[in-house]
Design a protein around this motif. Structure first.
Motif, PDB file in Angstrom:
ATOM      1  N   ASP A  75       1.299  -1.738   0.047  1.00  0.00           N
ATOM      2  CA  ASP A  75       0.048  -0.088   0.202  1.00  0.00           C
ATOM      3  C   ASP A  75       0.646   1.773   0.063  1.00  0.00           C
ATOM      4  OD1 ASP A  75      -1.699   1.742   0.853  1.00  0.00           O
ATOM      5  OD2 ASP A  75      -2.901   1.259   2.331  1.00  0.00           O
ATOM      6  N   ARG A 106      -1.088   3.173 -10.600  1.00  0.00           N
ATOM      7  CA  ARG A 106      -1.427   2.090  -9.212  1.00  0.00           C
ATOM      8  C   ARG A 106      -1.883   1.485  -9.940  1.00  0.00           C
ATOM      9  NH1 ARG A 106      -5.512   0.920  -6.848  1.00  0.00           N
ATOM     10  NH2 ARG A 106      -5.273  -0.907  -5.306  1.00  0.00           N
ATOM     11  N   ALA A 155      -8.483  -3.181   1.103  1.00  0.00           N
ATOM     12  CA  ALA A 155      -7.145  -4.726   1.158  1.00  0.00           C
ATOM     13  C   ALA A 155      -6.788  -5.436   0.090  1.00  0.00           C
ATOM     14  CB  ALA A 155      -5.793  -4.261   2.150  1.00  0.00           C
ATOM     15  N   GLY A 156      -6.047  -5.873  -0.536  1.00  0.00           N
ATOM     16  CA  GLY A 156      -6.672  -6.641  -1.087  1.00  0.00           C
ATOM     17  C   GLY A 156      -7.109  -6.604  -2.350  1.00  0.00           C
ATOM     18  N   SER A 157      -7.932  -5.602  -3.002  1.00  0.00           N
ATOM     19  CA  SER A 157      -8.612  -5.422  -4.171  1.00  0.00           C
ATOM     20  C   SER A 157      -7.893  -6.539  -5.108  1.00  0.00           C
ATOM     21  CB  SER A 157      -8.608  -3.909  -4.539  1.00  0.00           C
ATOM     22  OG  SER A 157      -7.224  -3.261  -4.824  1.00  0.00           O
ATOM     23  N   ARG A 158      -6.381  -5.829  -5.274  1.00  0.00           N
ATOM     24  CA  ARG A 158      -5.877  -7.168  -6.835  1.00  0.00           C
ATOM     25  C   ARG A 158      -6.417  -8.313  -6.365  1.00  0.00           C
ATOM     26  NH1 ARG A 158      -0.643  -4.449  -6.108  1.00  0.00           N
ATOM     27  NH2 ARG A 158      -1.270  -2.251  -5.113  1.00  0.00           N
ATOM     28  N   LYS A 203      -7.126  -3.542   5.714  1.00  0.00           N
ATOM     29  CA  LYS A 203      -7.619  -2.507   5.640  1.00  0.00           C
ATOM     30  C   LYS A 203      -6.315  -1.370   6.458  1.00  0.00           C
ATOM     31  CE  LYS A 203      -7.904   1.841   2.970  1.00  0.00           C
ATOM     32  NZ  LYS A 203      -6.332   1.990   3.581  1.00  0.00           N
ATOM     33  N   ASP A 229      -2.503  -3.339   6.233  1.00  0.00           N
ATOM     34  CA  ASP A 229      -2.177  -3.601   5.019  1.00  0.00           C
ATOM     35  C   ASP A 229      -1.618  -1.756   5.484  1.00  0.00           C
ATOM     36  OD1 ASP A 229      -1.230  -3.020   2.499  1.00  0.00           O
ATOM     37  OD2 ASP A 229      -3.005  -3.570   1.584  1.00  0.00           O
TER      38      ASP A 229
HETATM   39  O1  CDP Z   1      -6.193  -3.473  -2.595  1.00  0.00           O
HETATM   40  P1  CDP Z   1      -4.808  -3.757  -3.079  1.00  0.00           P
HETATM   41  O2  CDP Z   1      -3.906  -4.378  -2.032  1.00  0.00           O
HETATM   42  O3  CDP Z   1      -4.448  -4.537  -4.032  1.00  0.00           O
HETATM   43  O4  CDP Z   1      -3.803  -2.745  -3.590  1.00  0.00           O
HETATM   44  P2  CDP Z   1      -3.215  -1.685  -2.497  1.00  0.00           P
HETATM   45  O5  CDP Z   1      -2.107  -0.275  -3.867  1.00  0.00           O
HETATM   46  O6  CDP Z   1      -2.223  -2.521  -1.067  1.00  0.00           O
HETATM   47  O7  CDP Z   1      -3.960  -0.745  -1.816  1.00  0.00           O
HETATM   48  C1  CDP Z   1      -4.193  -1.310  -0.259  1.00  0.00           C
HETATM   49  C2  CDP Z   1      -6.002  -0.359  -0.237  1.00  0.00           C
HETATM   50  O8  CDP Z   1      -5.509   1.471  -0.291  1.00  0.00           O
HETATM   51  C3  CDP Z   1      -6.779  -0.522  -0.804  1.00  0.00           C
HETATM   52  O9  CDP Z   1      -7.060  -1.996  -1.308  1.00  0.00           O
HETATM   53  C4  CDP Z   1      -8.100   0.150  -0.956  1.00  0.00           C
HETATM   54  O10 CDP Z   1      -8.273   0.010   0.099  1.00  0.00           O
HETATM   55  C5  CDP Z   1      -6.767   1.836  -0.338  1.00  0.00           C
HETATM   56  N1  CDP Z   1      -6.338   2.557  -1.435  1.00  0.00           N
HETATM   57  C6  CDP Z   1      -7.170   4.258  -1.129  1.00  0.00           C
HETATM   58  O11 CDP Z   1      -8.589   4.270  -0.344  1.00  0.00           O
HETATM   59  N2  CDP Z   1      -7.269   4.957  -2.237  1.00  0.00           N
HETATM   60  C7  CDP Z   1      -6.448   4.372  -2.999  1.00  0.00           C
HETATM   61  N3  CDP Z   1      -6.233   5.636  -3.918  1.00  0.00           N
HETATM   62  C8  CDP Z   1      -5.869   3.572  -3.332  1.00  0.00           C
HETATM   63  C9  CDP Z   1      -6.053   2.224  -2.694  1.00  0.00           C
END
Ligand code: CDP
Length: 252
Positions: free
Chosen positions: A1, A97, A134-137, A177, A180
């Motif tokens: 993150d 991103r 968090a972990g959306s990918r 969240k 992370d």
């Molecule tokens: O979602 P993922 O963990 O795959 O990607 P990350 O870049 O590690 O982002 C972690 C979390 O940060 C996301 O799931 C969102 O909840 C948050 N986020 C956000 O609040 N605003 C953004 N522009 C990007 C991410």
């Protein structure tokens, strides 16, 4: 993150995570197959508070035509966050991103899709994040993999994806969240699973820092979590297709 901050926030209290989970426990997962009429295949998936929808189109003709590959299908993958999916409104459209996530996710999907069967054609995977936590990918990859099966795209196996984080000096599966944001490391994994076995790693990213021993433990933890997700993906697919078959039998 990218938003990770060093902080005093305690993430493990009395040997438990903030949401009460064990260290190696996934968040609740919900999977629904075939939720979109117009797509060739689709999937709605929740992983904890993540809510995502995947739509697959193809194999179909590629436009613009100069993007065609004469020997295999072209796979495109778009990860997109809805403006309302995060706490602070996300500006619509691609950013660094999402371009990065789309690229590494496409490469993971390309490991399982039998592209060689569809020269000159395209397979498009669109994944929309409605709510991120968090972990959306990883949630998106799990949904995309199911949507590809729903579309009838021939595949060598499945992709199942989960992250491991280091928080308060311990490893935890499928961080939410807070873990992370305030943790020490975040390691998203995706695995290529064939014949109910993990065959290889299709995606591996990391930010933060872990020891090599911790990394080995994280890999084992992720593999176990991914196998649990894989079983749920299979169940969801069966739930759609087995019921549909039974209905067909009833009607005849
Ligand atoms: O979602 P993922 O963990 O795959 O990607 P990350 O870049 O590690 O982002 C972690 C979390 O940060 C996301 O799931 C969102 O909840 C948050 N986020 C956000 O609040 N605003 C953004 N522009 C990007 C991410």
């Amino acid at each position: 993150d990218v938003n990770r901050v060093e902080s005093e926030m305690q993430l493990i209290v009395d040997g438990k995570r903030l949401d009460g989970r064990a260290f190696d426990e996934l968040r609740p997962i919900k999977i629904k197959v075939g939720v979109l009429k117009r797509a060739d295949g689709s999937c709605y998936l929740e992983m904890g508070r993540n809510k995502v929808v995947a739509a697959v189109y193809g194999p179909r003709e590629v436009h613009p035509r100069h993007l065609q590959d004469p020997v295999q299908a072209v796979v495109r993958y778009r990860y997109n966050m809805a403006p309302f999916s995060v706490e602070e409104r996300k500006r619509p459209g691609p950013d660094r991103r999402s371009v990065e996530i789309s690229k590494v996710s496409r490469e993971a999907i390309e490991a399982v899709v039998m592209k060689e069967l569809f020269p000159r054609s395209g397979i498009d995977v669109f994944v929309e994040v409605l709510q991120a936590d968090a972990g959306s990918r990883t949630a998106c990859l799990n949904a995309a993999s199911v949507a590809l099966v729903d579309a009838g795209v021939p595949m060598r196996g499945m992709i199942s994806s989960v992250a491991v984080a280091k928080v308060d000096d311990v490893l935890v599966l499928d961080p939410m969240k807070e873990e992370d944001n305030y943790g020490q490391a975040d390691i998203p994994f995706a695995f290529f699973i064939r014949n109910d076995k993990i065959e290889s790693i299709a995606l591996l990213q990391m930010d933060g820092r872990v020891s090599t021993d911790e990394f080995k433990q994280a890999l084992e933890m992720a593999k176990k979590g991914a196998m649990e997700i894989y079983k749920m993906q299979k169940e969801a697919i069966k739930a759609k297709y087995v019921v549909e078959q039974e209905e067909e039998v009833d009607e005849s």
